[in-house]
Design an enzyme around this catalytic site. Structure first.
Site, PDB file in Angstrom:
ATOM      1  N   PRO A  81      -9.829 -18.941  16.904  1.00  0.00           N
ATOM      2  CA  PRO A  81     -10.599 -19.580  15.842  1.00  0.00           C
ATOM      3  C   PRO A  81      -9.699 -20.428  14.957  1.00  0.00           C
ATOM      4  CG  PRO A  81     -11.213 -17.289  16.046  1.00  0.00           C
ATOM      5  CD  PRO A  81      -9.998 -17.482  16.890  1.00  0.00           C
ATOM      6  N   CYS A  82     -10.271 -21.505  14.450  1.00  0.00           N
ATOM      7  CA  CYS A  82      -9.412 -22.565  13.960  1.00  0.00           C
ATOM      8  C   CYS A  82      -9.890 -23.244  12.701  1.00  0.00           C
ATOM      9  CB  CYS A  82      -9.344 -23.623  15.054  1.00  0.00           C
ATOM     10  SG  CYS A  82     -10.969 -23.973  15.730  1.00  0.00           S
ATOM     11  N   GLN A  83     -10.913 -22.736  12.056  1.00  0.00           N
ATOM     12  CA  GLN A  83     -11.512 -23.478  10.937  1.00  0.00           C
ATOM     13  C   GLN A  83     -10.504 -23.764   9.834  1.00  0.00           C
ATOM     14  OE1 GLN A  83     -12.747 -20.908  12.361  1.00  0.00           O
ATOM     15  NE2 GLN A  83     -14.906 -21.207  12.863  1.00  0.00           N
TER      16      GLN A  83
END
Ligand SMILES: C[S@@+](CC[C@H](N)C(=O)[O-])C[C@H]1O[C@@H](n2cnc3c(N)ncnc32)[C@H](O)[C@@H]1O
Length: 407
Positions: A81-83
């Site tokens: 995940p990279c937000q």
């Protein structure tokens, strides 16, 4: 032929596994993990197990809690995940970082397990993050991998440029441990011929260059060291490092070389070609009552808005094509796909000419999943959510084929 024991982290609905298994039946997923922190229901995990079976090797819990039970493996894969890359910041706990910073989970697993290969996928802006200290976070990742004895190559791939129906740009990161022949060959070349070797390797010799051939490259490049001669540790690097990284790069023995490469374009698939043939259900068609909101969202704007602190500013944005052109690949699908907004696709239905959103099956096709892959009992809006999170499966298949050739 020996199996390649594979562990799939942040597995979602199984894009990596589908892609690798299409490349070769030597890829055997021995452990997989998927857990959605923001929801009670675990729809992605349920979809994963609906397709790949449900036994103790598929685990639906926070990776931080279960990483200790990961078995030995040869290949670790995951689209982490990279937000928010501010999560890469160190707290007083030092290199372990705050809880929930998911890169550090991967880092811990590598320290413990030392798989021969690592394949990760992330957004393209990971190379620029954070905005105020460009390239720091990715450099930290490179340093962590260097410390554990890996060489790393990366490429930003736009799926549409390599024959897919979606303009989705993602960074693929491939690392190989010093026990592999590839690492040793690369180390030898870099030792004797330095940047010249790295340059040629990046353009022709790397697994990613073979999977995604390159036509040409720009003249600018960046070259720097991330090893202990320059930065005492990751913490030191996180404070001082600021660098521009291009869409292709290589790190060997602490030396990083990065250039801007241009793809050997393959014919893209047009959005028209993935639309469903027959009649689609009425609820996909835009409602008359929503038309003003759609037009507003897609339209050009220049309007005064107010910040939280009360300050006024002018907000401007350009127009988005409405409906979408059908003769080109689609834009990137996001988790919010079909909600009234700029980023959702609206097409003129080929059967009726009426405006409608994409169907879940069309989103699956844009990512190269089989039709109905997410039709495993989840609400329709979750099918879009899962596809917004997923990757373009055929890209993974290509990398998997490259790995097999290498092994
Ligand atoms: C970018 S998506 C990867 C999607 C996947 N590659 C696919 O093809 O569907 C990241 C996934 O990590 C999961 N995730 C987020 N935090 C997690 C955690 N702490 N432990 C395990 N999984 C997590 C999310 O639910 C999401 O499905």
């Amino acid at each position: 032929m020996e199996p390649i024991r594979t562990v799939e982290l942040f597995a979602g609905v199984g894009g990596f596994r589908l892609g690798l298994e299409a490349a070769s039946d030597r890829f055997k997923v021995v452990w997989a993990n998927q857990w959605e922190p923001s929801m009670q229901e675990q729809y992605a995990f349920d979809c994963y197990t609906a397709h790949f079976g449900n036994d103790r090797s598929q685990v639906c819990q926070d990776i931080a809690k279960v990483k200790g039970s990961i078995p030995d493996h040869d290949l670790l894969v995951g689209g982490f995940p990279c937000q928010d890359y501010s999560i890469m910041k160190k707290n007083s706990a030092g290199i372990e970082g705050p809880k929930g910073a998911l890169w550090w989970q991967i880092d811990d697993i590598l320290r413990e397990k030392r798989p021969r290969y690592l394949l990760l996928e992330n957004v393209d802006r990971i190379l620029r993050s954070p905005a105020k200290q460009c390239g720091r976070d990715f450099s930290m990742i490179l340093r962590c991998l260097y410390d554990k004895g890996y060489a790393v190559e990366w490429r930003v791939i736009n799926a549409a440029e390599y024959g897919n129906a979606q303009r989705r740009r993602r960074t693929f990161i491939l690392a190989y441990h010093s026990v592999t022949k590839r690492f040793r060959d690369l180390a030898e070349g870099v030792c004797s011929k330095w940047l010249k070797f790295m340059h040629k390797y990046l353009l022709e010799g790397s697994i990613l260059a073979k999977a995604f051939p390159i036509k040409s490259h720009g003249t600018d490049y960046s070259k720097f060291w991330i090893d202990e001669m320059v930065y005492s540790d990751v913490q030191d690097l996180s404070v001082r490092q600021k660098v521009f990284l291009y869409n292709a790069g290589l790190m060997m023995n602490g030396l990083v070389y990065s250039i801007d490469v241009h793809p050997q374009m393959e014919s893209p698939i047009a959005l028209r070609d993935i639309l469903e043939d027959g009649r689609v259900d009425e609820h996909f068609f835009l409602r008359k009552a929503d038309m003003p909101s759609w037009r507003y969202a897609k339209g050009a704007k220049r309007e005064q808005r107010i910040r939280l602190n009360g300050e006024k500013y002018w907000f401007t944005e350009g127009v988005v094509e409405f409906p979408e052109p059908l003769d080109r690949p689609a834009r990137t699908i996001l988790t919010s796909e079909t909600q009234v907004g700029r980023t959702s696709h609206v097409v003129a239905d080929p059967q009726t000419g009426r405006l409608r959103t994409l169907t879940p099956v069309e989103c699956e096709r844009l990512n190269g999943f089989p039709d109905g892959w997410t039709d495993t009992g989840m609400p329709e809006k979750m099918r879009y959510f899962c596809m917004g999170n997923a990757l373009v499966v055929p890209l993974v298949t290509r990398i998997g084929e490259g790995l097999i050739a290498d092994l």
